[in-house]
Design a protein around this motif. Structure first.
Motif, PDB file in Angstrom:
ATOM      1  N   PRO A   1     -33.258 -20.259  21.490  1.00 60.80           N
ATOM      2  CA  PRO A   1     -34.687 -19.993  21.295  1.00 60.80           C
ATOM      3  C   PRO A   1     -35.395 -21.197  20.671  1.00 60.80           C
ATOM      4  O   PRO A   1     -34.757 -22.163  20.239  1.00 60.80           O
ATOM      5  N   ALA A   2     -36.705 -21.109  20.585  1.00 60.09           N
ATOM      6  CA  ALA A   2     -37.498 -22.176  19.966  1.00 60.09           C
ATOM      7  C   ALA A   2     -37.189 -22.272  18.471  1.00 60.09           C
ATOM      8  O   ALA A   2     -36.660 -21.349  17.859  1.00 60.09           O
ATOM      9  N   GLY A   3     -37.510 -23.442  17.908  1.00 60.88           N
ATOM     10  CA  GLY A   3     -37.376 -23.629  16.477  1.00 60.88           C
ATOM     11  C   GLY A   3     -36.305 -24.600  16.057  1.00 60.88           C
ATOM     12  O   GLY A   3     -36.005 -24.716  14.872  1.00 60.88           O
ATOM     13  N   VAL A   4     -35.714 -25.319  17.008  1.00 59.70           N
ATOM     14  CA  VAL A   4     -34.668 -26.276  16.644  1.00 59.70           C
ATOM     15  C   VAL A   4     -35.256 -27.342  15.712  1.00 59.70           C
ATOM     16  O   VAL A   4     -36.418 -27.723  15.832  1.00 59.70           O
ATOM     17  N   SER A   5     -34.418 -27.815  14.768  1.00 61.80           N
ATOM     18  CA  SER A   5     -34.891 -28.784  13.779  1.00 61.80           C
ATOM     19  C   SER A   5     -33.697 -29.531  13.197  1.00 61.80           C
ATOM     20  O   SER A   5     -32.541 -29.120  13.374  1.00 61.80           O
ATOM     21  N   PRO A   6     -33.960 -30.633  12.490  1.00 63.92           N
ATOM     22  CA  PRO A   6     -32.860 -31.486  12.042  1.00 63.92           C
ATOM     23  C   PRO A   6     -31.982 -30.860  10.962  1.00 63.92           C
ATOM     24  O   PRO A   6     -32.430 -30.054  10.141  1.00 63.92           O
ATOM     25  N   LEU A   7     -30.714 -31.281  10.978  1.00 63.26           N
ATOM     26  CA  LEU A   7     -29.743 -30.986   9.931  1.00 63.26           C
ATOM     27  C   LEU A   7     -29.486 -32.251   9.136  1.00 63.26           C
ATOM     28  O   LEU A   7     -29.475 -33.360   9.683  1.00 63.26           O
ATOM     29  N   THR A   8     -29.257 -32.091   7.834  1.00 67.37           N
ATOM     30  CA  THR A   8     -28.980 -33.237   6.972  1.00 67.37           C
ATOM     31  C   THR A   8     -27.727 -32.969   6.157  1.00 67.37           C
ATOM     32  O   THR A   8     -27.292 -31.820   5.985  1.00 67.37           O
ATOM     33  N   ASP A   9     -27.147 -34.036   5.654  1.00 65.25           N
ATOM     34  CA  ASP A   9     -25.952 -33.937   4.820  1.00 65.25           C
ATOM     35  C   ASP A   9     -26.206 -32.987   3.648  1.00 65.25           C
ATOM     36  O   ASP A   9     -27.207 -33.107   2.939  1.00 65.25           O
ATOM     37  N   GLY A  10     -25.323 -32.036   3.456  1.00 69.15           N
ATOM     38  CA  GLY A  10     -25.466 -31.066   2.381  1.00 69.15           C
ATOM     39  C   GLY A  10     -26.042 -29.742   2.802  1.00 69.15           C
ATOM     40  O   GLY A  10     -26.007 -28.771   2.034  1.00 69.15           O
TER      41      GLY A  10
ATOM     42  N   ASN B   1     -23.255 -22.598  18.046  1.00 64.10           N
ATOM     43  CA  ASN B   1     -24.264 -23.560  17.629  1.00 64.10           C
ATOM     44  C   ASN B   1     -24.090 -24.797  18.508  1.00 64.10           C
ATOM     45  O   ASN B   1     -23.103 -25.524  18.380  1.00 64.10           O
ATOM     46  N   ASP B   2     -25.021 -25.000  19.426  1.00 64.00           N
ATOM     47  CA  ASP B   2     -24.981 -26.159  20.324  1.00 64.00           C
ATOM     48  C   ASP B   2     -25.590 -27.352  19.600  1.00 64.00           C
ATOM     49  O   ASP B   2     -26.720 -27.763  19.870  1.00 64.00           O
ATOM     50  N   VAL B   3     -24.830 -27.918  18.669  1.00 67.63           N
ATOM     51  CA  VAL B   3     -25.330 -29.034  17.858  1.00 67.63           C
ATOM     52  C   VAL B   3     -25.637 -30.220  18.778  1.00 67.63           C
ATOM     53  O   VAL B   3     -24.867 -30.550  19.683  1.00 67.63           O
ATOM     54  N   THR B   4     -26.782 -30.860  18.538  1.00 65.77           N
ATOM     55  CA  THR B   4     -27.297 -31.866  19.458  1.00 65.77           C
ATOM     56  C   THR B   4     -27.856 -33.062  18.711  1.00 65.77           C
ATOM     57  O   THR B   4     -28.666 -32.898  17.787  1.00 65.77           O
ATOM     58  N   ALA B   5     -27.447 -34.255  19.112  1.00 65.52           N
ATOM     59  CA  ALA B   5     -28.061 -35.487  18.605  1.00 65.52           C
ATOM     60  C   ALA B   5     -29.308 -35.741  19.460  1.00 65.52           C
ATOM     61  O   ALA B   5     -29.232 -36.317  20.548  1.00 65.52           O
ATOM     62  N   ARG B   6     -30.452 -35.262  18.973  1.00 67.17           N
ATOM     63  CA  ARG B   6     -31.658 -35.232  19.793  1.00 67.17           C
ATOM     64  C   ARG B   6     -32.124 -36.630  20.187  1.00 67.17           C
ATOM     65  O   ARG B   6     -32.599 -36.845  21.320  1.00 67.17           O
TER      66      ARG B   6
ATOM     67  N   ARG C   1     -30.714 -15.536  15.450  1.00 67.90           N
ATOM     68  CA  ARG C   1     -31.351 -16.117  14.273  1.00 67.90           C
ATOM     69  C   ARG C   1     -30.553 -17.317  13.783  1.00 67.90           C
ATOM     70  O   ARG C   1     -29.319 -17.317  13.829  1.00 67.90           O
ATOM     71  N   CYS C   2     -31.259 -18.337  13.320  1.00 68.00           N
ATOM     72  CA  CYS C   2     -30.612 -19.482  12.679  1.00 68.00           C
ATOM     73  C   CYS C   2     -31.285 -19.751  11.340  1.00 68.00           C
ATOM     74  O   CYS C   2     -32.513 -19.822  11.260  1.00 68.00           O
ATOM     75  N   GLU C   3     -30.462 -19.870  10.291  1.00 73.23           N
ATOM     76  CA  GLU C   3     -30.955 -20.167   8.952  1.00 73.23           C
ATOM     77  C   GLU C   3     -30.281 -21.432   8.434  1.00 73.23           C
ATOM     78  O   GLU C   3     -29.084 -21.661   8.664  1.00 73.23           O
ATOM     79  N   VAL C   4     -31.043 -22.244   7.727  1.00 75.66           N
ATOM     80  CA  VAL C   4     -30.542 -23.496   7.167  1.00 75.66           C
ATOM     81  C   VAL C   4     -30.979 -23.598   5.716  1.00 75.66           C
ATOM     82  O   VAL C   4     -32.117 -23.244   5.371  1.00 75.66           O
ATOM     83  N   GLY C   5     -30.089 -24.069   4.858  1.00 72.82           N
ATOM     84  CA  GLY C   5     -30.442 -24.230   3.455  1.00 72.82           C
ATOM     85  C   GLY C   5     -29.365 -24.968   2.686  1.00 72.82           C
ATOM     86  O   GLY C   5     -28.317 -25.321   3.232  1.00 72.82           O
ATOM     87  N   ARG C   6     -29.636 -25.152   1.401  1.00 76.46           N
ATOM     88  CA  ARG C   6     -28.694 -25.853   0.524  1.00 76.46           C
ATOM     89  C   ARG C   6     -27.788 -24.897  -0.225  1.00 76.46           C
ATOM     90  O   ARG C   6     -26.742 -25.295  -0.724  1.00 76.46           O
ATOM     91  N   ASN C   7     -28.200 -23.627  -0.340  1.00 74.11           N
ATOM     92  CA  ASN C   7     -27.373 -22.629  -1.001  1.00 74.11           C
ATOM     93  C   ASN C   7     -27.750 -21.260  -0.449  1.00 74.11           C
ATOM     94  O   ASN C   7     -28.813 -21.100   0.166  1.00 74.11           O
ATOM     95  N   PRO C   8     -26.910 -20.252  -0.638  1.00 72.38           N
ATOM     96  CA  PRO C   8     -27.166 -18.934  -0.033  1.00 72.38           C
ATOM     97  C   PRO C   8     -28.476 -18.293  -0.454  1.00 72.38           C
ATOM     98  O   PRO C   8     -29.022 -17.458   0.278  1.00 72.38           O
ATOM     99  N   GLU C   9     -29.007 -18.662  -1.632  1.00 73.16           N
ATOM    100  CA  GLU C   9     -30.244 -18.061  -2.120  1.00 73.16           C
ATOM    101  C   GLU C   9     -31.490 -18.720  -1.550  1.00 73.16           C
ATOM    102  O   GLU C   9     -32.595 -18.218  -1.724  1.00 73.16           O
ATOM    103  N   GLU C  10     -31.336 -19.845  -0.859  1.00 74.17           N
ATOM    104  CA  GLU C  10     -32.496 -20.587  -0.380  1.00 74.17           C
ATOM    105  C   GLU C  10     -32.369 -20.939   1.101  1.00 74.17           C
ATOM    106  O   GLU C  10     -32.645 -22.059   1.516  1.00 74.17           O
ATOM    107  N   MET C  11     -31.968 -19.971   1.900  1.00 79.67           N
ATOM    108  CA  MET C  11     -31.821 -20.197   3.333  1.00 79.67           C
ATOM    109  C   MET C  11     -33.165 -19.971   4.038  1.00 79.67           C
ATOM    110  O   MET C  11     -33.830 -18.958   3.822  1.00 79.67           O
ATOM    111  N   GLU C  12     -33.554 -20.917   4.859  1.00 80.32           N
ATOM    112  CA  GLU C  12     -34.817 -20.858   5.601  1.00 80.32           C
ATOM    113  C   GLU C  12     -34.550 -20.462   7.047  1.00 80.32           C
ATOM    114  O   GLU C  12     -33.680 -21.035   7.707  1.00 80.32           O
ATOM    115  N   VAL C  13     -35.311 -19.495   7.542  1.00 82.20           N
ATOM    116  CA  VAL C  13     -35.181 -19.106   8.942  1.00 82.20           C
ATOM    117  C   VAL C  13     -35.827 -20.182   9.811  1.00 82.20           C
ATOM    118  O   VAL C  13     -37.023 -20.445   9.708  1.00 82.20           O
TER     119      VAL C  13
END
Length: 267
Positions: free
Chosen positions: A237-246, A146-151, A188-200
């Motif tokens: 790939p395309a689709g990069v988006s922000p990460l937030t605390d939590g 994961n090439d985490v980036t401060a955009r 694939r990259c998924e982000v969410g607040r819990n395992p049941e609500e991960m968004e691709v």
């Protein structure tokens, strides 16, 4: 073969992960090997259930060499053209973390984003001025990154060292997979607040890279010597988006596995 680096009651070791990942961690074991994994594999005889150890970053590289805009759609989403030659930058070794380690949001940035990537691990004897065939021989295996980036800092600074180089901005893992054909794998990259609500958020395939893996390793080796254990990130790939605390962010690459990290603010 899947090579992991892990912590256990007696210290830290490399080992071979045994079993099928689809069965879940409860079905996997890890067999300790003697020394590092770049020579002939010799087992120590010690073995643990994977659930009883802590996976670390599978390698500690001297440097992480990254490739920007290596997927045309990702370049387009930032209004950039595909480069005529691989666009290189570095992440420091201190940015590397492993599975389940926290990505820490720096106070200097208001827009930290994920970038799911296939990572290449260089084996012995390394690569220097390698042609394509020698570059292929220099590859030890592959892992998730994961090439985490401060955009916002990437845009404001003009060069990318600060935006890409914060501590914790290079999760890699969960292990190194050897003998894998990476010419057409799902990323694939998924982000969410819990395992049941991960968004691709990202979904791409390695066949869409502008420059393929052997071409990248060869090109980089004509700029700088790649040492055993060095890591090359091949673009996102395309689709990069922000990460937030939590948040929790998971990078999944077909044939390798998944790399999951929580997101927290800097303490």
């Amino acid at each position: 073969m899947r090579i992991a680096r892990f912590a256990h009651a007696k210290g830290m070791s490399f080992g071979v992960v045994e079993g099928e990942p689809e069965a879940g961690p409860q079905g996997l074991t890890i067999a300790e090997i003697e020394g590092h994994p770049f020579g002939q594999i010799q087992f120590s005889g010690a073995r643990w259930a994977l659930s009883d150890v802590r996976l670390l970053s599978p390698i500690l590289p001297s440097k992480v060499v990254c490739v920007g805009r290596n997927y045309a759609e990702h370049a387009a989403e930032h209004g950039s053209e595909v480069p005529k030659e691989p666009l290189l930058f570095l992440k420091p070794s201190t940015s590397v973390i492993g599975p389940r380690d926290a990505i820490r949001l720096p106070i200097f940035s208001k827009q930290v984003e994920h970038e799911a990537e296939l990572a290449v691990v260089i084996g012995a004897p390394g690569a220097r001025r390698a042609d394509r065939a020698a570059a292929e021989r220099a590859i030890f295996g592959y892992t998730c990154a994961n090439d985490v980036t401060a955009r916002d800092l990437q845009r404001s600074d003009g060069q990318w060292t600060r935006a890409k180089g914060f501590d914790s901005f290079c999760p890699i893992g969960p292990w190194i997979t050897t003998g894998l054909d990476v010419s057409d794998l799902e990323v694939r990259c998924e982000v969410g607040r819990n395992p049941e609500e991960m968004e691709v958020r990202q979904l791409g395939r390695t066949k869409d890279m502008v420059f393929d893996v052997p071409a990248l390793v060869s090109y980089i080796s004509h700029v700088m010597t790649l040492l055993p254990g060095d890591v090359v990130l091949t673009g996102t790939p395309a689709g990069v988006s922000p990460l937030t605390d939590g948040d929790t962010v998971t990078v999944r690459i077909e044939g390798i596995g998944e790399l999951t990290n929580p997101v927290v603010p800097v303490a």
